[in-house]
Write a protein that holds these residues in place. Structure first.
Motif, PDB file in Angstrom:
ATOM      1  N   ILE A 117       0.504  -1.262   0.121  1.00 13.06           N
ATOM      2  CA  ILE A 117      -0.240   0.444  -0.223  1.00 13.06           C
ATOM      3  C   ILE A 117       0.839   1.442   0.195  1.00 13.06           C
ATOM      4  N   ALA A 118       1.557   1.464   0.627  1.00 14.93           N
ATOM      5  CA  ALA A 118       2.522   2.261   1.094  1.00 14.93           C
ATOM      6  C   ALA A 118       3.694   2.745   0.078  1.00 14.93           C
ATOM      7  N   SER A 119       3.591   1.923  -0.861  1.00 15.13           N
ATOM      8  CA  SER A 119       4.757   1.455  -2.301  1.00 15.13           C
ATOM      9  C   SER A 119       4.241   2.786  -3.342  1.00 15.13           C
ATOM     10  N   ARG A 128      -3.639  13.808   2.701  1.00 16.38           N
ATOM     11  CA  ARG A 128      -2.457  13.276   3.593  1.00 16.38           C
ATOM     12  C   ARG A 128      -3.739  12.282   4.273  1.00 16.38           C
ATOM     13  N   TRP A 129      -4.875  11.794   3.535  1.00 13.29           N
ATOM     14  CA  TRP A 129      -5.835  10.468   4.084  1.00 13.29           C
ATOM     15  C   TRP A 129      -5.149   9.493   3.561  1.00 13.29           C
ATOM     16  N   GLY A 138      -3.778   6.687   5.973  1.00 19.00           N
ATOM     17  CA  GLY A 138      -2.968   5.134   5.595  1.00 19.00           C
ATOM     18  C   GLY A 138      -2.835   4.256   5.657  1.00 19.00           C
ATOM     19  N   ALA A 139      -1.657   4.060   4.561  1.00 16.14           N
ATOM     20  CA  ALA A 139      -0.395   3.861   4.229  1.00 16.14           C
ATOM     21  C   ALA A 139       0.575   4.008   5.807  1.00 16.14           C
ATOM     22  N   ALA A 140       0.695   4.834   6.751  1.00 13.66           N
ATOM     23  CA  ALA A 140       1.077   4.690   8.475  1.00 13.66           C
ATOM     24  C   ALA A 140       0.806   3.441   9.257  1.00 13.66           C
ATOM     25  N   ILE A 141      -0.781   3.840   8.639  1.00 13.75           N
ATOM     26  CA  ILE A 141      -1.649   2.998   9.740  1.00 13.75           C
ATOM     27  C   ILE A 141      -1.616   1.279   9.076  1.00 13.75           C
ATOM     28  N   CYS A 142      -1.101   1.172   7.369  1.00 14.97           N
ATOM     29  CA  CYS A 142      -0.797   0.017   6.921  1.00 14.97           C
ATOM     30  C   CYS A 142      -0.282  -0.544   7.382  1.00 14.97           C
TER      31      CYS A 142
END
Length: 111
Positions: free
Chosen positions: A69-71, A86-87, A91-95
């Motif tokens: 997801i982050a990638s 920002r969303w 979301g990526a930080a949570i994942c």
């Protein structure tokens, strides 16, 4: 841990590039020849995931989901020119936090 980061990062690049090759062929009207490097890239992706030292394949794949997801958001920005909002970043930080918990959370020894 550095090896895991490199293996997951490499897998993410390989998977996204492989999937994008098919996207380019089917959605952007590029030549069917895009499928050849795309397929090779997806094979590399699968091989790289086997290098993750996890007790079960499913756990390695689940943790990879957060990295993917982050990638994908980095790809969105770097290749497609659309800046994540920002969303997307939250979301990526949570994942990624979830992926870390899956990989590094305390476990009972496997019998």
């Amino acid at each position: 841990m550095t090896f895991w980061v490199l293996a997951y990062a490499g897998a993410a690049v390989a998977e996204i590039a492989g999937c994008f090759a098919f996207w380019a062929w089917l959605r952007l009207g590029r030549s069917v020849l895009w499928v050849l490097p795309g397929t090779a890239s997806l094979i590399l992706f699968a091989w790289l995931l086997t290098l993750i030292d996890a007790s079960h394949a499913g756990r390695a794949y689940a943790a990879y989901g957060g990295v993917y997801i982050a990638s994908a958001l980095v790809w969105l920005w770097a290749v497609e020119g659309a800046r994540p909002d920002r969303w997307d970043l939250i979301g990526a930080a949570i994942c990624l936090a979830g992926a870390a918990l899956i990989l590094f959370g305390p476990r009972q020894p496997v019998a």
